[in-house]
Motif scaffolding. Structure first.
Motif, mmCIF file in Angstrom:
data_model
loop_
_atom_site.group_PDB
_atom_site.id
_atom_site.type_symbol
_atom_site.label_atom_id
_atom_site.label_comp_id
_atom_site.label_asym_id
_atom_site.label_seq_id
_atom_site.Cartn_x
_atom_site.Cartn_y
_atom_site.Cartn_z
ATOM 1 N N ALA A 33 0.831 -1.195 0.000
ATOM 2 C CA ALA A 33 0.000 0.000 0.000
ATOM 3 C C ALA A 33 0.859 1.235 0.000
ATOM 4 C CB ALA A 33 -0.911 -0.014 1.240
ATOM 5 N N GLY A 34 0.572 2.174 -0.898
ATOM 6 C CA GLY A 34 1.292 3.436 -0.933
ATOM 7 C C GLY A 34 2.756 3.291 -1.191
ATOM 8 N N SER A 35 3.170 2.288 -1.991
ATOM 9 C CA SER A 35 4.588 2.040 -2.185
ATOM 10 C C SER A 35 5.245 3.026 -3.121
ATOM 11 C CB SER A 35 4.794 0.613 -2.711
ATOM 12 O OG SER A 35 4.124 0.443 -3.940
ATOM 13 N N GLY A 36 4.472 3.834 -3.858
ATOM 14 C CA GLY A 36 5.037 4.861 -4.721
ATOM 15 C C GLY A 36 5.852 4.244 -5.832
ATOM 16 N N ASP A 37 7.179 4.433 -5.779
ATOM 17 C CA ASP A 37 8.027 3.919 -6.849
ATOM 18 C C ASP A 37 8.429 2.466 -6.618
ATOM 19 O OD1 ASP A 37 9.773 4.104 -4.778
ATOM 20 O OD2 ASP A 37 11.132 5.534 -5.713
ATOM 21 N N GLY A 38 7.879 1.847 -5.610
ATOM 22 C CA GLY A 38 8.181 0.441 -5.351
ATOM 23 C C GLY A 38 9.319 0.242 -4.382
ATOM 24 N N ALA A 39 10.067 1.306 -4.078
ATOM 25 C CA ALA A 39 11.198 1.170 -3.162
ATOM 26 C C ALA A 39 10.754 1.284 -1.709
ATOM 27 C CB ALA A 39 12.259 2.220 -3.466
ATOM 28 N N ARG A 40 9.727 2.091 -1.455
ATOM 29 C CA ARG A 40 9.223 2.275 -0.092
ATOM 30 C C ARG A 40 7.959 1.457 0.076
ATOM 31 N NH1 ARG A 40 7.215 6.690 0.989
ATOM 32 N NH2 ARG A 40 7.600 6.778 3.226
ATOM 33 N N LEU A 41 8.043 0.433 0.911
ATOM 34 C CA LEU A 41 6.920 -0.459 1.142
ATOM 35 C C LEU A 41 6.318 -0.159 2.509
ATOM 36 C CD1 LEU A 41 8.582 -3.774 -0.107
ATOM 37 C CD2 LEU A 41 7.363 -2.049 -1.445
ATOM 38 N N LEU A 42 4.995 -0.060 2.542
ATOM 39 C CA LEU A 42 4.304 0.283 3.772
ATOM 40 C C LEU A 42 3.503 -0.905 4.278
ATOM 41 C CD1 LEU A 42 2.963 3.838 2.823
ATOM 42 C CD2 LEU A 42 5.163 3.217 3.838
ATOM 43 N N PHE A 43 3.686 -1.206 5.563
ATOM 44 C CA PHE A 43 2.943 -2.269 6.225
ATOM 45 C C PHE A 43 2.429 -1.693 7.541
ATOM 46 C CE2 PHE A 43 6.350 -4.094 3.696
ATOM 47 C CZ PHE A 43 5.669 -5.007 2.901
ATOM 48 N N GLY A 44 1.257 -1.080 7.493
ATOM 49 C CA GLY A 44 0.754 -0.380 8.663
ATOM 50 C C GLY A 44 1.664 0.792 8.993
ATOM 51 N N ASP A 45 2.170 0.829 10.238
ATOM 52 C CA ASP A 45 3.058 1.922 10.640
ATOM 53 C C ASP A 45 4.518 1.630 10.308
ATOM 54 O OD1 ASP A 45 3.603 -0.077 12.464
ATOM 55 O OD2 ASP A 45 3.555 1.236 14.226
ATOM 56 N N LEU A 46 4.752 0.519 9.597
ATOM 57 C CA LEU A 46 6.117 0.099 9.264
ATOM 58 C C LEU A 46 6.445 0.480 7.824
ATOM 59 C CD1 LEU A 46 8.555 -1.582 10.432
ATOM 60 C CD2 LEU A 46 7.587 -3.524 9.174
ATOM 61 N N THR A 47 7.552 1.191 7.641
ATOM 62 C CA THR A 47 8.017 1.576 6.309
ATOM 63 C C THR A 47 9.348 0.895 6.041
ATOM 64 O OG1 THR A 47 6.964 3.745 6.486
ATOM 65 C CG2 THR A 47 8.630 3.486 4.778
ATOM 66 N N VAL A 48 9.425 0.181 4.924
ATOM 67 C CA VAL A 48 10.654 -0.499 4.526
ATOM 68 C C VAL A 48 11.131 0.116 3.214
ATOM 69 C CG1 VAL A 48 11.740 -2.704 3.963
ATOM 70 C CG2 VAL A 48 9.857 -2.635 5.619
ATOM 71 N N THR A 70 13.483 -0.284 0.461
ATOM 72 C CA THR A 70 14.347 -1.328 -0.073
ATOM 73 C C THR A 70 15.509 -0.775 -0.882
ATOM 74 O OG1 THR A 70 12.972 -1.575 -2.057
ATOM 75 C CG2 THR A 70 12.423 -2.950 -0.150
ATOM 76 N N ALA A 71 15.441 0.491 -1.260
ATOM 77 C CA ALA A 71 16.548 1.111 -1.993
ATOM 78 C C ALA A 71 17.548 1.726 -1.024
ATOM 79 C CB ALA A 71 16.027 2.158 -2.972
ATOM 80 N N GLY A 72 17.030 2.513 -0.082
ATOM 81 C CA GLY A 72 17.907 3.149 0.911
ATOM 82 C C GLY A 72 18.243 2.241 2.064
ATOM 83 N N LEU A 73 17.578 1.052 2.123
ATOM 84 C CA LEU A 73 17.808 0.080 3.185
ATOM 85 C C LEU A 73 17.630 0.704 4.558
ATOM 86 C CD1 LEU A 73 20.822 -1.683 1.499
ATOM 87 C CD2 LEU A 73 18.543 -2.640 1.796
ATOM 88 N N GLU A 74 16.486 1.362 4.694
ATOM 89 C CA GLU A 74 16.111 1.978 5.960
ATOM 90 C C GLU A 74 14.744 1.453 6.377
ATOM 91 O OE1 GLU A 74 18.372 6.301 5.552
ATOM 92 O OE2 GLU A 74 16.191 6.167 5.295
ATOM 93 N N VAL A 75 14.572 1.293 7.666
ATOM 94 C CA VAL A 75 13.303 0.828 8.218
ATOM 95 C C VAL A 75 12.850 1.826 9.265
ATOM 96 C CG1 VAL A 75 12.134 -1.031 9.468
ATOM 97 C CG2 VAL A 75 13.934 -1.582 7.812
ATOM 98 N N ARG A 76 11.570 2.201 9.173
ATOM 99 C CA ARG A 76 10.993 3.119 10.156
ATOM 100 C C ARG A 76 9.690 2.547 10.693
ATOM 101 N NH1 ARG A 76 12.960 8.326 10.544
ATOM 102 N NH2 ARG A 76 14.721 8.756 9.161
#
Length: 248
Positions: free
Chosen positions: A148-163, A165-171
């Motif tokens: 959901a809301g992944s935009g360009d496919g690099a930022r994946l959203l799972f509820g309040d979790l953002t992954v 995959t390009a910048g290799l950051e998790v929030r």
């Protein structure tokens, strides 16, 4: 036989911290690893090892379990309070409970002594590859429609979790989450297959990129550590099959 240098980014030699109380083993392992091109800093006890670690500049830690003063398990826990540096535990004790204790303390791998130098170097290289945040072995590129809301496919959203995959950051909830290399690779593997049940053998093959010769509880322990950091309800256990990352 010539040995290619063990280099990090920019061909800088990789620096290892070896903490081993047996002088003969400490010296022989140091010489063997230096022949492979590694720079090795060595300590004979846990407290000295902790002091060397705090000086910084180490790419990977090799910790004996049975150390005077602060033992390897305690040292591993102290390191994990402030760092995600790869940790390889080494011990003559190879019972399942000993292995589990080392992995629960935050180690990324565990080998039983005596260990062949070529095997040890292979394990080190494997951990360093994970630390370099290579993409999970065999992982398919995630479909942007699956997140959901992944935009360009690099930022994946799972509820309040953002992954990312390009910048290799998790929030989580907008706050950065510090993950050890193996934990990050495990999360990336789940994120590449949202909602899909992944069995332990698949995770071992894709995240631990060598033939794991222990039992599959290493997966369970890593999942437990990951849950503590991203939320206990984010990864669901499917009894008898494996785990899946929930989309919501």
């Amino acid at each position: 036989m010539s040995v290619a240098p063990a280099a990090g980014s920019g061909e800088t030699p990789v620096t290892l911290l070896l903490v081993e109380d047996d002088e003969v083993i400490r010296r022989s392992v140091t010489l063997a690893l230096e022949r492979y091109g590694y720079r090795v800093h060595a300590a004979a006890d846990g407290l000295s090892g902790l002091e060397l670690f705090r000086e910084g500049g180490h790419d990977l830690l090799l910790l004996d379990v049975m150390l005077p003063g602060l033992d390897g398990i305690g040292l591993c826990r102290r390191v994990r309070e402030s760092s995600t540096v790869p940790i390889l535990m080494m011990s003559a004790r190879g019972d399942a409970l000993d292995v589990v204790s080392g992995l629960e303390a935050g180690a990324d791998d565990y080998v039983v002594k005596p260990v062949d130098t070529a095997v040890l170097v292979a394990r080190i290289r494997s951990l360093l590859r994970r630390a370099a945040f290579a993409a999970p072995v065999g992982a398919a590129a995630p479909d942007p429609a699956d997140a959901a809301g992944s935009g360009d496919g690099a930022r994946l959203l799972f509820g309040d979790l953002t992954v990312d995959t390009a910048g290799l950051e998790v929030r989580r909830g907008g706050e950065p989450v510090a993950l050890a290399p193996t934990e990050l690779r495990l999360l990336l593997e789940f994120a590449a297959h949202p909602g899909v049940v992944l069995d332990r053998q698949t995770l071992l093959r894709n995240v631990w990129d060598y033939g794991w010769d222990g039992d599959s509880r290493v997966v369970d322990l890593c999942v437990q550590r990951l849950r503590k950091k991203i939320g206990a309800d984010r990864i669901e256990t499917v009894r008898g099959f494996g785990y899946k990352l929930l989309r919501r």
